[in-house]
Scaffold this active site. Sequence first.
Site, PDB file in Angstrom:
ATOM      1  N   GLY B 305       0.492  -1.532   0.854  1.00 44.75           N
ATOM      2  CA  GLY B 305      -0.100  -0.116  -0.177  1.00 44.75           C
ATOM      3  C   GLY B 305       1.057   1.169   0.148  1.00 44.75           C
ATOM      4  O   GLY B 305       0.430   1.828   0.704  1.00 44.75           O
ATOM      5  N   LYS B 306       1.866   1.035  -0.734  1.00 46.86           N
ATOM      6  CA  LYS B 306       2.746   2.640  -0.279  1.00 46.86           C
ATOM      7  C   LYS B 306       2.589   3.085  -1.570  1.00 46.86           C
ATOM      8  O   LYS B 306       3.212   4.313  -1.828  1.00 46.86           O
ATOM      9  CB  LYS B 306       3.722   1.767   0.452  1.00 46.86           C
ATOM     10  CG  LYS B 306       4.090   1.301   1.508  1.00 46.86           C
ATOM     11  CD  LYS B 306       5.780   0.906   2.271  1.00 46.86           C
ATOM     12  CE  LYS B 306       6.046  -0.023   2.996  1.00 46.86           C
ATOM     13  NZ  LYS B 306       6.762  -0.232   4.063  1.00 46.86           N
ATOM     14  N   VAL B 307       3.403   2.588  -3.079  1.00 46.55           N
ATOM     15  CA  VAL B 307       3.291   2.769  -3.644  1.00 46.55           C
ATOM     16  C   VAL B 307       2.343   2.793  -4.949  1.00 46.55           C
ATOM     17  O   VAL B 307       1.977   1.547  -5.923  1.00 46.55           O
ATOM     18  CB  VAL B 307       4.260   2.588  -4.741  1.00 46.55           C
ATOM     19  CG1 VAL B 307       4.481   2.816  -6.205  1.00 46.55           C
ATOM     20  CG2 VAL B 307       5.805   3.413  -4.324  1.00 46.55           C
TER      21      VAL B 307
END
Lengths: 355, 355, 355, 355
Positions: B305-307
């Site tokens: 869920g970071k990029v």
Amino acid sequence: MPTKKELLQRPIQHIDIKQHNVVALVDAMKDMAYSSRDTGRAADIYEMMLRDTDCGVILCLAGSLISAGLQKIFVDLIRNNMVDAVVSTGANIVDQDFFEALGFNHYVAGDEYKYGAGDADLRELMIDRIYDTFIDEEELRICDETTHQITNSLEPRPYSSREFIREMGAYLSKNGKTPQAGGRDSIVLAAYEKNVPIFCPAFSDCSAGFGLVAHQHARQGKPHVSIDSAKDFYEITQLKIANPTTGLLMIGGGVPKNFAQDIVVAADILGVDASMHKYAIQITVADARDGALSGSTLKEASSWGKVDLTYEQMVFSEATIALPLIAGYAFHKNAQAARKGKSWTQILDQVPVTA
Amino acid sequence: MPTKKELLQRPIQHIDIKQHNVVALVDAMKDMAYSSRDTGRAADIYEMMLRDTDCGVILCLAGSLISAGLQKIFVDLIRNNMVDAVVSTGANIVDQDFFEALGFNHYVAGDEYKYGAGDADLRELMIDRIYDTFIDEEELRICDETTHQITNSLEPRPYSSREFIREMGAYLSKNGKTPQAGGRDSIVLAAYEKNVPIFCPAFSDCSAGFGLVAHQHARQGKPHVSIDSAKDFYEITQLKIANPTTGLLMIGGGVPKNFAQDIVVAADILGVDASMHKYAIQITVADARDGALSGSTLKEASSWGKVDLTYEQMVFSEATIALPLIAGYAFHKNAQAARKGKSWTQILDQVPVTA
Amino acid sequence: MPTKKELLQRPIQHIDIKQHNVVALVDAMKDMAYSSRDTGRAADIYEMMLRDTDCGVILCLAGSLISAGLQKIFVDLIRNNMVDAVVSTGANIVDQDFFEALGFNHYVAGDEYKYGAGDADLRELMIDRIYDTFIDEEELRICDETTHQITNSLEPRPYSSREFIREMGAYLSKNGKTPQAGGRDSIVLAAYEKNVPIFCPAFSDCSAGFGLVAHQHARQGKPHVSIDSAKDFYEITQLKIANPTTGLLMIGGGVPKNFAQDIVVAADILGVDASMHKYAIQITVADARDGALSGSTLKEASSWGKVDLTYEQMVFSEATIALPLIAGYAFHKNAQAARKGKSWTQILDQVPVTA
Amino acid sequence: MPTKKELLQRPIQHIDIKQHNVVALVDAMKDMAYSSRDTGRAADIYEMMLRDTDCGVILCLAGSLISAGLQKIFVDLIRNNMVDAVVSTGANIVDQDFFEALGFNHYVAGDEYKYGAGDADLRELMIDRIYDTFIDEEELRICDETTHQITNSLEPRPYSSREFIREMGAYLSKNGKTPQAGGRDSIVLAAYEKNVPIFCPAFSDCSAGFGLVAHQHARQGKPHVSIDSAKDFYEITQLKIANPTTGLLMIGGGVPKNFAQDIVVAADILGVDASMHKYAIQITVADARDGALSGSTLKEASSWGKVDLTYEQMVFSEATIALPLIAGYAFHKNAQAARKGKSWTQILDQVPVTA
């Protein structure tokens, strides 16, 4: 799309070097070429390092090693006096080792997930991926929350990461997260019990960072816990000064490698004519040719006066293959026979604490 | 054996992307294969990121990049509002950029030194080597000493690395280390003047660490300066919250990559539903196959869920070749035309300071 | 699932170095570090090699280079007397260059296909994949069939691959596959017209191999065409003897690299005291550390007496980025100004032909 | 400078997998991550391939493997019916295996020679270097001369490399180069005795090439021996047709990998609906990202209809470490128990010979 339960079925199992006597195999590798010969020589140097009872052994960890099944090796090295200090990325110590100590697992991911084909689905299921390995993000949030609680329980002042991680060990000990209480052994626990200091020079860059941010946010200007990375450096330099003969067993490169190599220079700056690291081994797949430290050779470190040239060996191999051979070799040759724990934490407990 | 003077003769020259219009060349690469096509797509994404004036651009630096001749690119990106924050290893910012700002140089090493054949001689001459580049260690000691002085000049309390590096910028400004005063431009100075925050999450792991250790040692228990790495994480998370649309331009991996990616999760932990990084580029020679973060794909980061998956591109190339193409492309397409400096430092000056 | 037509929409476009003056850019790279400096030095050596009009330049090709958009570079080098002989894998010459000469294309594959996620679908559609590039397998079968026809048209005897490829050039010339006739230029055609010999030491390992197998199968014991790889080696050795000063421009390693380096030793075995290759450049991403030839350094080749140490340069980079810089540099400095075509084919036409 | 005798003191020793039961170690690796898990799965697939007695196992060799201490593994695999055909670079078979069969050795080179620092000295001493290994060039010239003699002894006509290598086996057998006669075992001898065909698709690219060139030179237009590489391809395709179930055990990539994969297509061209290779393992350090075949994944080969997706495994590791584990695992699980030698040479002896 498989369910979360279906995907998280097969836990990573940590290899137990005590079960695999690799001495003859590694001896045979010494007369071959390329990485096998390098592995053989690295095993020899680790053996030497351990038989030199004056030598303080510093283990450096970068890369996702605990999630990959190497945790028990590091626990065994600590419990058998084969490691006197640890310098690591935060992820190995908090997100992975402490996480498993809390009772959680890493899971084998199917080959079809390796290159990212299922990442959108994983996101939906709150499954995090490390190459071929899965993590339940909800469990990771519990780990974040636990570090938050530990932070809140501390007296507000600057801590070295070493002091903070020691509190994490105390937490495991007090909360029944020990083999004696039916839990599992872990690096953080073993290091706590054996007085082996653990340093994470970039400590906020992990699950503990989330706990610390939540803590500082809640305090809004009131006295709070902080992590003093300069203190880490000061503490480990004190160890070099107190115990001049040192050796490095490095898995991967990055900040841990640089930090541990630098203490020779730091001691010098404090006016102590410190000797270079006498022994050095690095296992890595990184490449020297981009000039980055992770893949820079140990010969290069010798130009900086950090590593002695006589007993150094790079092993260009992925660690899950090479480390069981190198660590297992030293263990089964009983190189640790004459070693006693150096209990380095006790030296550090005398470093003054300042608000 | 050549003398030190003979060895330190040919200074590294920093490439000036303003002099090389690579737009047609990079456009041609887009219809080829492998790294050229990836470079072309990365250039497109960097252009998009800049034309999206809401987007805060975070530059991440790992590897020895300044010593390699890339300093002027980063200075130009900052001065042209093409970068809003920097996350870096300490070495790039202190040992290399600040070091050159003080008037020192890196030097071209002969090919015969690349693989370590002359390292024993270099040691004697106090020349440090980074692959194919030389540094005068005596000059580096002056850099250490300067950070020591800056530390001593500060009020004793915990600082984020960002606050400390800002003081380094002020030092350059006050001490005539500016182009106006006949000195040279530098990342630390440009960022100071443009209010671009610089974070080094492992700040003691560099020349500044030596200054800090010396400082803390001299204080022996009295109040002193400390570096609060949790505060770094807190500050950068505030930026994500204040400016939700973000893009990453990453050179190398390591701690900077992880730290910058993690702020999405940290914002979430502070109760803010932060969006993933909308754009992400990474230039690296690292390999995904050892599971280490440095070479992990940006698709993998999306499982955390970071990029976001839409505009991400890995470029597997050594940075001195790929970065002049990617940064030069965006510059010569004038993608920065509508951008104003975000002056993010001003947001951070409102974060409360606590002893 | 997209249709075949949808997947094969965007043809690979070959970069035209004549359109991109990279001289200033490459000059700037010479004072940087790592691969940029190596690229700069390689460009210098290629320039030197060309200005030395005695020097016969041997181009070695391994890896899928034509499919990647590099075809026009090689055509331009041949047409401008910047290459005097070619040693290649069969795939580059037959499956890719001759294939495009017949009027077919390679196609850009979407990023999502790179790691194999769609390979089962591609199989069904008869689309072959090379990393990020697609090929229509039905068109490739036409290429196989064309080599079969050419084989059938030849007098039955052993041929060097060089002789066979010359017949392929004649086929293109006679069948209107030339720019003059509205077709496209190709390596096979340009080499045919410029009397530049092309050797594929493992010639059956490509599309031509399929044609040859079909031919030999149909002949069932009757006289047939065979490919004499010893004759290839004999012929190229004759070139070294006739033109003692030689330089190597190598893209990738493998058989072409080994074969071209070996001619120094072969000349020696024929009683001629041949000089080592005076100039040598290799562009590769291969690693030296597994001991394989592809990544072995040119210094290593000097221990074998094959390559002189003075003017050799390894460039560790993927070729689609580095080659346009190196070849474009020499071209725009007009290093070829004084060169005339060596027409080496004419020397070889005097080598006796034996049944 | 050390003398030649001092440098050539410590012969490479070939590892004997029969002495090292690695079953438990490899089983433990299956539940870890990265290369260890890949190694575990590759070992499983090799075991499966062997237990499938219909399966013809094709061993592919690229890279300098014999000089690295892996010779005995390949000899043991052949003698224990664990390999039915070999496809190799010429260097492994002639310059290294046949060379050792003649009584010569490869030697361990000191670490200081690895990166080329001593190559000028080695040249003077006529010592050839392969990364960290030395060869006496004068002995290598005897090997060249021996292949010259063998060539001269043959009836003039085109030979497949397979036929020629069989004559090399006969030479060893007749000239007392056998264990029974006090010599050593070798791949060429074992394959000769077990009727295992060996193909070198680029046969002139090795020591045998020197012998062949000398032979053809001396014949000056008279009838001579030639090496028909098309015949190689035709022969191995016949094996695929005669024995449809096949598996590949590949060390390195290059021509051997391509050649062995291509036989599925070649059979198709001869009108036989051949199945893809059912099993495939590749051990390599090559990188997929330059699009070259050596590092291309086996999934990619499936898009070409060459390799089935079900039982394929890439192992990204240097072979001297991974191969003893994979081959040793299958051997100690006695996967070969029910296998009989396929004696494929006998099928090929029926392929018509044509002048």
